[in-house]
Design an enzyme around this catalytic site. Structure first.
Site, short mmCIF file in Angstrom:
data_model
loop_
_atom_site.label_atom_id
_atom_site.label_comp_id
_atom_site.label_asym_id
_atom_site.label_seq_id
_atom_site.Cartn_x
_atom_site.Cartn_y
_atom_site.Cartn_z
N SER A 13 0.83 -1.21 0.00
CA SER A 13 0.00 0.00 0.00
C SER A 13 0.87 1.26 0.00
O SER A 13 0.51 2.26 -0.62
CB SER A 13 -0.97 0.00 1.17
OG SER A 13 -0.28 0.08 2.40
N ASN A 14 2.02 1.21 0.66
CA ASN A 14 2.92 2.37 0.60
C ASN A 14 3.51 2.52 -0.80
O ASN A 14 3.62 3.63 -1.31
CB ASN A 14 4.04 2.23 1.63
CG ASN A 14 3.60 2.62 3.02
OD1 ASN A 14 3.48 3.80 3.34
ND2 ASN A 14 3.33 1.63 3.86
N HIS A 104 9.68 2.95 9.31
CA HIS A 104 9.45 2.04 10.44
C HIS A 104 8.18 2.51 11.16
O HIS A 104 8.05 3.71 11.44
CB HIS A 104 10.65 2.06 11.39
CG HIS A 104 10.52 1.06 12.49
ND1 HIS A 104 10.76 -0.29 12.30
CD2 HIS A 104 10.14 1.20 13.78
CE1 HIS A 104 10.55 -0.93 13.45
NE2 HIS A 104 10.17 -0.05 14.36
#
Ligand code: GRF
Length: 203
Positions: A13-14, A104
């Site tokens: 999705s990123n 992260h």
């Protein structure tokens, strides 16, 4: 043109948000998706978006040095780790020194290191009783989750928060900030992009 390679192992999705941001960009182009799992969602995304995919194999990646030259020959300028779970080998870190970014899903240096990915991170945040979590975008060196921080932003951990609810809220934060932070990082300090304006961008 600055060429990005997105390394991803999962749903992607990123990666989708990053590809979307740099479609038709005058300077930045997503030129390659690098993946270690043929069944990963990111492979479908890349294919649908017309981005070439390089499938990598563990020993050749971690022990040999097969892929550094492939990336160099493809003219890759910056590597973006977007949910990529293998440690980046020393030779690749050296070759792309200062040109690898990772995201992260917590506020490093807390809750980072080997084995701290995905749900494990959010479980650890809740188990520790932390009152906030967030995202850290950082440069990559030869240690897990260790390189210089480029960007952090935080959200409160809500009463009754579960790893799933926290994961969903952190994912939204990633989608909102990661592409814009990459753009600023790649274009350099003189770029006109003001990170404080990201809040107003569509997520
Ligand atoms: C993200 O939460 C990222 O922080 C972590 O892996 C996840 C990737 O999600 N490193 P997706 O594949 O981009 O949906």
């Amino acid at each position: 043109m600055k060429k990005l390679a997105i390394f991803a192992s999962g749903a992607g999705s990123n990666a989708q948000k990053i590809i979307d941001r740099f479609k038709n960009h005058p300077i930045i182009n997503v030129s390659l998706v690098v993946c270690n799992r043929p069944d990963a969602g990111v492979v479908n995304i890349a294919q649908r978006e017309g981005v070439p995919v390089l499938m990598i194999e563990r020993d050749r990646f971690s022990k040999g040095d097969a892929y550094t030259s492939v990336l160099e020959q493809a003219g890759i300028d910056v590597i973006i780790l977007a949910g990529f779970l293998w440690k980046i080998p020393a030779r690749l870190v050296e070759t792309f020194h200062g040109r690898i970014l990772n995201i992260h899903p917590a506020l490093l240096p807390a809750h980072g290191g080997k084995g701290m990915y995905g749900r494990h991170v959010h479980e650890a945040v809740i188990a520790a009783g932390d009152c906030k979590s967030g995202i850290t975008i950082h440069q990559v060196d030869e240690f897990y989750d260790h390189g210089a921080h480029v960007f952090q932003t935080e959200i409160p951990v809500m009463p009754g928060e579960t790893p799933d609810t926290l994961a969903a809220r952190i994912h939204e934060l990633e989608h909102r900030y990661f592409p814009a932070v990459i753009e600023k990082f790649v274009l350099g300090a003189d770029s006109p992009i003001d990170l404080s304006t990201i809040e107003s961008l569509p997520s």
